[in-house]
Scaffold this motif. Structure first.
Motif, PDB file in Angstrom:
ATOM      1  N   ARG A  71       6.612   4.014  -6.100  1.00 21.35           N
ATOM      2  CA  ARG A  71       7.889   4.732  -6.114  1.00 21.35           C
ATOM      3  C   ARG A  71       7.864   5.850  -7.155  1.00 21.35           C
ATOM      4  O   ARG A  71       8.372   6.955  -6.902  1.00 21.35           O
ATOM      5  CB  ARG A  71       9.024   3.764  -6.384  1.00 21.35           C
ATOM      6  CG  ARG A  71       9.231   2.751  -5.264  1.00 21.35           C
ATOM      7  CD  ARG A  71      10.330   1.757  -5.558  1.00 21.35           C
ATOM      8  NE  ARG A  71      11.631   2.414  -5.659  1.00 21.35           N
ATOM      9  CZ  ARG A  71      12.777   1.764  -5.839  1.00 21.35           C
ATOM     10  NH1 ARG A  71      12.775   0.426  -5.930  1.00 21.35           N
ATOM     11  NH2 ARG A  71      13.906   2.416  -5.917  1.00 21.35           N
ATOM     12  N   ALA A  72       7.295   5.587  -8.307  1.00 23.62           N
ATOM     13  CA  ALA A  72       7.242   6.600  -9.360  1.00 23.62           C
ATOM     14  C   ALA A  72       6.415   7.808  -8.939  1.00 23.62           C
ATOM     15  O   ALA A  72       6.687   8.945  -9.355  1.00 23.62           O
ATOM     16  CB  ALA A  72       6.659   5.999 -10.637  1.00 23.62           C
ATOM     17  N   THR A  73       5.403   7.568  -8.114  1.00 22.29           N
ATOM     18  CA  THR A  73       4.496   8.633  -7.700  1.00 22.29           C
ATOM     19  C   THR A  73       4.941   9.280  -6.391  1.00 22.29           C
ATOM     20  O   THR A  73       4.356  10.275  -5.959  1.00 22.29           O
ATOM     21  CB  THR A  73       3.066   8.075  -7.562  1.00 22.29           C
ATOM     22  OG1 THR A  73       2.786   7.200  -8.653  1.00 22.29           O
ATOM     23  CG2 THR A  73       2.029   9.181  -7.573  1.00 22.29           C
ATOM     24  N   GLY A  74       5.931   8.695  -5.726  1.00 26.24           N
ATOM     25  CA  GLY A  74       6.420   9.263  -4.470  1.00 26.24           C
ATOM     26  C   GLY A  74       5.573   8.916  -3.270  1.00 26.24           C
ATOM     27  O   GLY A  74       5.598   9.631  -2.255  1.00 26.24           O
ATOM     28  N   VAL A  75       4.816   7.807  -3.348  1.00 22.13           N
ATOM     29  CA  VAL A  75       4.048   7.346  -2.182  1.00 22.13           C
ATOM     30  C   VAL A  75       5.023   6.608  -1.261  1.00 22.13           C
ATOM     31  O   VAL A  75       5.585   5.583  -1.660  1.00 22.13           O
ATOM     32  CB  VAL A  75       2.892   6.419  -2.610  1.00 22.13           C
ATOM     33  CG1 VAL A  75       2.107   5.951  -1.384  1.00 22.13           C
ATOM     34  CG2 VAL A  75       1.968   7.135  -3.585  1.00 22.13           C
ATOM     35  N   PRO A  76       5.229   7.087  -0.033  1.00 22.33           N
ATOM     36  CA  PRO A  76       6.315   6.539   0.785  1.00 22.33           C
ATOM     37  C   PRO A  76       5.960   5.332   1.633  1.00 22.33           C
ATOM     38  O   PRO A  76       6.850   4.656   2.145  1.00 22.33           O
ATOM     39  CB  PRO A  76       6.669   7.719   1.696  1.00 22.33           C
ATOM     40  CG  PRO A  76       5.358   8.431   1.886  1.00 22.33           C
ATOM     41  CD  PRO A  76       4.621   8.278   0.582  1.00 22.33           C
ATOM     42  N   ARG A  77       4.662   5.047   1.781  1.00 19.60           N
ATOM     43  CA  ARG A  77       4.236   4.092   2.811  1.00 19.60           C
ATOM     44  C   ARG A  77       3.342   3.031   2.206  1.00 19.60           C
ATOM     45  O   ARG A  77       2.415   3.328   1.451  1.00 19.60           O
ATOM     46  CB  ARG A  77       3.468   4.865   3.899  1.00 19.60           C
ATOM     47  CG  ARG A  77       3.006   4.059   5.089  1.00 19.60           C
ATOM     48  CD  ARG A  77       4.136   3.839   6.079  1.00 19.60           C
ATOM     49  NE  ARG A  77       3.668   3.119   7.253  1.00 19.60           N
ATOM     50  CZ  ARG A  77       3.666   1.784   7.356  1.00 19.60           C
ATOM     51  NH1 ARG A  77       4.085   1.045   6.347  1.00 19.60           N
ATOM     52  NH2 ARG A  77       3.254   1.202   8.465  1.00 19.60           N
ATOM     53  N   VAL A  78       3.593   1.747   2.526  1.00 20.03           N
ATOM     54  CA  VAL A  78       2.771   0.659   2.007  1.00 20.03           C
ATOM     55  C   VAL A  78       2.592  -0.414   3.072  1.00 20.03           C
ATOM     56  O   VAL A  78       3.500  -0.686   3.864  1.00 20.03           O
ATOM     57  CB  VAL A  78       3.404   0.044   0.735  1.00 20.03           C
ATOM     58  CG1 VAL A  78       4.750  -0.601   1.032  1.00 20.03           C
ATOM     59  CG2 VAL A  78       2.463  -0.956   0.079  1.00 20.03           C
ATOM     60  N   ALA A  79       1.411  -0.978   3.116  1.00 20.55           N
ATOM     61  CA  ALA A  79       1.142  -2.158   3.934  1.00 20.55           C
ATOM     62  C   ALA A  79       0.656  -3.258   3.006  1.00 20.55           C
ATOM     63  O   ALA A  79      -0.201  -3.027   2.146  1.00 20.55           O
ATOM     64  CB  ALA A  79       0.093  -1.875   5.011  1.00 20.55           C
ATOM     65  N   LEU A  80       1.231  -4.441   3.155  1.00 15.86           N
ATOM     66  CA  LEU A  80       0.911  -5.572   2.284  1.00 15.86           C
ATOM     67  C   LEU A  80       0.024  -6.566   3.013  1.00 15.86           C
ATOM     68  O   LEU A  80       0.307  -6.959   4.144  1.00 15.86           O
ATOM     69  CB  LEU A  80       2.191  -6.270   1.834  1.00 15.86           C
ATOM     70  CG  LEU A  80       2.008  -7.571   1.031  1.00 15.86           C
ATOM     71  CD1 LEU A  80       1.433  -7.258  -0.346  1.00 15.86           C
ATOM     72  CD2 LEU A  80       3.319  -8.332   0.909  1.00 15.86           C
ATOM     73  N   HIS A  81      -1.006  -7.014   2.325  1.00 12.17           N
ATOM     74  CA  HIS A  81      -1.899  -8.052   2.841  1.00 12.17           C
ATOM     75  C   HIS A  81      -1.359  -9.409   2.403  1.00 12.17           C
ATOM     76  O   HIS A  81      -1.405  -9.754   1.227  1.00 12.17           O
ATOM     77  CB  HIS A  81      -3.309  -7.841   2.285  1.00 12.17           C
ATOM     78  CG  HIS A  81      -4.346  -8.749   2.856  1.00 12.17           C
ATOM     79  ND1 HIS A  81      -5.107  -8.400   3.947  1.00 12.17           N
ATOM     80  CD2 HIS A  81      -4.760  -9.988   2.494  1.00 12.17           C
ATOM     81  CE1 HIS A  81      -5.951  -9.373   4.229  1.00 12.17           C
ATOM     82  NE2 HIS A  81      -5.752 -10.362   3.361  1.00 12.17           N
TER      83      HIS A  81
END
Length: 234
Positions: A71-81
């Motif tokens: 969030r701090a870096t502005g990465v909008p997309r995540v997939a969790l293993h």
């Protein structure tokens, strides 16, 4: 697309990175050293795959740290293993993944959760297979290469945001797999496993594995194969 793989130096992270690279994407593999300044390591990334080290003692904390940096870096997309059957109170490490799923779902990011079954690669089928649970317990086994390809699909193709996918490549028992490979299965008691194969492990990890074996003995770890076949177009 530039994608970070958090936990990118482990076997799962390396496989996911390779699958993304085959699709022409730039990958930033981030191991433990990157956590000293994770936001800096994530600069320029558009998505992330999050996989915790095996038997991590605090997966929700691991996920919170990762989500905060994303969030701090502005990465909008995540997939969790995650794992098949994350909310299994008898297995502490599964509960850790359930808590990590909750963190990701409440992150405000565009998320996907992948729940792989037990890896086929965890069984050495070149010799007698030694286990501490019944050989006829039902499993939904996942092939690591299939899981990695599924991760690449959900991160690079549209329509997977907000989805949770249970991943299994095939349904089988350890006895089935051993018979196909032409090797025997040796079932040992949990106490014998703890005194031999598990003797050198950290006490927490050993106890968590014993809890897992007891769960497997009672219930196996079944999972369906349709979600993975659909994701991979097979």
């Amino acid at each position: 697309m530039r994608t970070a793989v958090l936990g990118g130096t482990g076997k799962t992270g390396r496989a996911v990175a390779a699958a993304l690279e085959r699709r022409g994407h730039e990958v930033v593999p981030l191991g433990r050293a990157a956590w000293a300044d994770l936001p800096a390591a994530l600069v320029g990334c558009e998505a992330a795959y999050l996989v915790a080290p095996n038997m991590h003692p605090d997966e929700s904390g691991y996920a919170r740290t990762a989500v905060s940096a994303l969030r701090a870096t502005g990465v909008p997309r995540v997939a969790l293993h995650s794992v098949v059957a994350p909310y299994a109170p008898a297995m502490p490490h599964h509960l850790g993944k359930a808590a990590a799923e909750d963190v990701v779902r409440r992150s405000g990011l565009a998320w996907t959760v992948l729940q792989p079954g037990a890896y086929l690669q965890n069984l050495d089928l070149s010799r007698t297979v030694r286990i501490a649970y019944r050989a006829d317990a039902p499993f939904g086994f996942a092939d690591l290469a299939d899981v990695a390809e599924a991760a690449a699909v959900v991160l690079t193709e549209p329509g997977h945001e907000g989805a949770t996918y249970e991943l299994a490549s095939r349904r089988a028992t350890v006895a089935d797999l051993a018979a196909e490979a032409g090797v025997d299965v040796e079932v040992v008691s949990p106490a014998r496993w703890a005194a031999t194969d598990g003797a050198a492990l950290d006490a927490r990890v050993r106890d968590w594995l014993l809890a897992m074996f007891a769960y497997y003995d009672a219930h196996g770890l079944p999972a369906g194969t349709l979600p993975l076949r659909t994701l991979l177009g097979r």
